[in-house]
Design a protein around this motif. Structure first.
Motif, PDB file in Angstrom:
ATOM      1  N   MET A   1      -9.184 -11.573  -2.671  1.00 35.43           N
ATOM      2  CA  MET A   1      -8.423 -11.453  -1.442  1.00 35.43           C
ATOM      3  C   MET A   1      -6.950 -11.757  -1.736  1.00 35.43           C
ATOM      4  N   PRO A   2      -6.049 -10.848  -1.358  1.00 33.97           N
ATOM      5  CA  PRO A   2      -4.636 -11.105  -1.639  1.00 33.97           C
ATOM      6  C   PRO A   2      -4.073 -12.210  -0.754  1.00 33.97           C
ATOM      7  N   ASP A   3      -3.106 -12.925  -1.301  1.00 36.27           N
ATOM      8  CA  ASP A   3      -2.373 -13.917  -0.525  1.00 36.27           C
ATOM      9  C   ASP A   3      -1.397 -13.220   0.414  1.00 36.27           C
ATOM     10  N   ALA A   4      -0.841 -12.103  -0.063  1.00 34.63           N
ATOM     11  CA  ALA A   4       0.105 -11.311   0.718  1.00 34.63           C
ATOM     12  C   ALA A   4      -0.080  -9.848   0.347  1.00 34.63           C
ATOM     13  N   LEU A   5       0.115  -8.977   1.310  1.00 35.33           N
ATOM     14  CA  LEU A   5      -0.114  -7.551   1.100  1.00 35.33           C
ATOM     15  C   LEU A   5       0.965  -6.748   1.805  1.00 35.33           C
ATOM     16  N   LEU A   6       1.521  -5.781   1.082  1.00 36.48           N
ATOM     17  CA  LEU A   6       2.451  -4.806   1.644  1.00 36.48           C
ATOM     18  C   LEU A   6       1.859  -3.445   1.374  1.00 36.48           C
ATOM     19  N   GLN A   7       1.726  -2.654   2.422  1.00 33.95           N
ATOM     20  CA  GLN A   7       1.123  -1.338   2.281  1.00 33.95           C
ATOM     21  C   GLN A   7       1.859  -0.374   3.194  1.00 33.95           C
ATOM     22  N   PHE A   8       2.259   0.790   2.650  1.00 33.60           N
ATOM     23  CA  PHE A   8       2.938   1.787   3.470  1.00 33.60           C
ATOM     24  C   PHE A   8       2.859   3.157   2.814  1.00 33.60           C
ATOM     25  N   SER A   9       3.050   4.188   3.619  1.00 32.93           N
ATOM     26  CA  SER A   9       3.132   5.578   3.156  1.00 32.93           C
ATOM     27  C   SER A   9       4.497   6.101   3.560  1.00 32.93           C
ATOM     28  N   LEU A  10       5.031   6.996   2.739  1.00 33.38           N
ATOM     29  CA  LEU A  10       6.333   7.537   3.064  1.00 33.38           C
ATOM     30  C   LEU A  10       6.441   8.975   2.607  1.00 33.38           C
ATOM     31  N   PRO A  11       7.249   9.773   3.333  1.00 34.11           N
ATOM     32  CA  PRO A  11       7.453  11.154   2.914  1.00 34.11           C
ATOM     33  C   PRO A  11       8.289  11.194   1.637  1.00 34.11           C
ATOM     34  N   SER A  12       8.193  12.277   0.922  1.00 35.96           N
ATOM     35  CA  SER A  12       8.886  12.408  -0.360  1.00 35.96           C
ATOM     36  C   SER A  12      10.335  12.843  -0.145  1.00 35.96           C
ATOM     37  N   THR A  13      11.162  11.896   0.306  1.00 37.54           N
ATOM     38  CA  THR A  13      12.588  12.141   0.534  1.00 37.54           C
ATOM     39  C   THR A  13      13.399  11.000  -0.074  1.00 37.54           C
ATOM     40  N   HIS A  14      14.653  11.294  -0.379  1.00 33.88           N
ATOM     41  CA  HIS A  14      15.542  10.262  -0.929  1.00 33.88           C
ATOM     42  C   HIS A  14      15.740   9.124   0.067  1.00 33.88           C
ATOM     43  N   GLU A  15      15.829   9.453   1.348  1.00 30.81           N
ATOM     44  CA  GLU A  15      16.034   8.433   2.379  1.00 30.81           C
ATOM     45  C   GLU A  15      14.849   7.460   2.437  1.00 30.81           C
ATOM     46  N   SER A  16      13.644   7.987   2.357  1.00 32.32           N
ATOM     47  CA  SER A  16      12.487   7.097   2.436  1.00 32.32           C
ATOM     48  C   SER A  16      12.357   6.245   1.176  1.00 32.32           C
ATOM     49  N   LEU A  17      12.881   6.722   0.058  1.00 31.14           N
ATOM     50  CA  LEU A  17      12.908   5.914  -1.159  1.00 31.14           C
ATOM     51  C   LEU A  17      13.766   4.669  -0.935  1.00 31.14           C
ATOM     52  N   GLU A  18      14.911   4.838  -0.293  1.00 30.51           N
ATOM     53  CA  GLU A  18      15.781   3.698   0.019  1.00 30.51           C
ATOM     54  C   GLU A  18      15.053   2.719   0.938  1.00 30.51           C
ATOM     55  N   ASP A  19      14.331   3.236   1.934  1.00 35.35           N
ATOM     56  CA  ASP A  19      13.557   2.375   2.840  1.00 35.35           C
ATOM     57  C   ASP A  19      12.490   1.599   2.070  1.00 35.35           C
TER      58      ASP A  19
ATOM     59  N   ASN B   1       8.943   8.838  -9.288  1.00 32.44           N
ATOM     60  CA  ASN B   1       8.168   9.812 -10.067  1.00 32.44           C
ATOM     61  C   ASN B   1       7.148  10.531  -9.195  1.00 32.44           C
ATOM     62  N   GLY B   2       6.481   9.788  -8.308  1.00 37.06           N
ATOM     63  CA  GLY B   2       5.511  10.416  -7.411  1.00 37.06           C
ATOM     64  C   GLY B   2       6.160  11.434  -6.492  1.00 37.06           C
ATOM     65  N   MET B   3       7.313  11.090  -5.965  1.00 37.08           N
ATOM     66  CA  MET B   3       8.029  12.014  -5.070  1.00 37.08           C
ATOM     67  C   MET B   3       8.541  13.240  -5.827  1.00 37.08           C
ATOM     68  N   ALA B   4       9.159  12.998  -6.987  1.00 34.31           N
ATOM     69  CA  ALA B   4       9.811  14.082  -7.726  1.00 34.31           C
ATOM     70  C   ALA B   4       8.825  14.947  -8.499  1.00 34.31           C
ATOM     71  N   HIS B   5       8.001  14.321  -9.311  1.00 37.54           N
ATOM     72  CA  HIS B   5       7.124  15.078 -10.210  1.00 37.54           C
ATOM     73  C   HIS B   5       5.784  15.415  -9.569  1.00 37.54           C
ATOM     74  N   GLY B   6       5.228  14.470  -8.818  1.00 37.01           N
ATOM     75  CA  GLY B   6       3.940  14.715  -8.175  1.00 37.01           C
ATOM     76  C   GLY B   6       4.081  15.594  -6.947  1.00 37.01           C
ATOM     77  N   ASN B   7       4.923  15.168  -6.029  1.00 43.37           N
ATOM     78  CA  ASN B   7       5.050  15.856  -4.733  1.00 43.37           C
ATOM     79  C   ASN B   7       6.175  16.873  -4.685  1.00 43.37           C
ATOM     80  N   LYS B   8       6.942  16.998  -5.752  1.00 45.33           N
ATOM     81  CA  LYS B   8       8.018  18.003  -5.869  1.00 45.33           C
ATOM     82  C   LYS B   8       9.030  17.915  -4.729  1.00 45.33           C
ATOM     83  N   TRP B   9       9.295  16.693  -4.255  1.00 51.01           N
ATOM     84  CA  TRP B   9      10.235  16.434  -3.155  1.00 51.01           C
ATOM     85  C   TRP B   9       9.874  17.203  -1.892  1.00 51.01           C
TER      86      TRP B   9
END
Length: 137
Positions: free
Chosen positions: A1-19, A51-59
């Protein structure tokens, strides 16, 4: 069981990378990590996301990258998944090869493999799992 957990999904954009970087930094600040460990986790996780955004999801903004960071007393584990076809590590050029030294990209996986305590590819390469041991554990 984790002590702390951060989990999120984001679209493959430069802006969401900053977020994503802002979310990870805020999460890690609450864990009382050394500044250097927090920096390495953020650096390598953001590289895996890029890498996931650029190579996997092709932006393609419609395709998402899923991020999960778990913290326990022993370690920080980061898992980044994209919706691409994956990759094979043996098909990736060695960034230390003299022919590749001046390339503008291609070092992210090398950094992940050498700076994380553990590095794994899963799901045919569309998921990267990193583990960072916490000192004293």
């Amino acid at each position: 069981m984790p002590d702390a957990l951060l989990q999120f999904s984001l679209p493959s954009t430069h802006e969401s990378l900053e977020d994503a970087v802002e979310k990870m930094q805020a999460f890690l600040e609450g864990l009382e990590l050394s500044e250097s460990l927090a920096y390495i986790v953020t650096l390598l996780a953001s590289e895996a996301i890029t890498n996931g955004m650029a190579h996997g999801n092709k932006w393609e903004a419609i395709r998402t990258v899923d991020v999960r960071i778990e913290a326990t007393d022993a370690a920080i584990e980061c898992c980044v998944s994209d919706q691409g076809d994956g990759f094979r590590l043996d098909n990736i050029d060695n960034p230390l090869d003299p022919d590749n030294l001046l390339q503008s990209s291609g070092r992210g996986l090398y950094f992940m493999r050498t700076m994380a305590d553990e590095f794994h590819t899963e799901n045919s390469g569309s998921r990267i799992r990193l583990r960072f041991n916490r000192p004293g554990s």
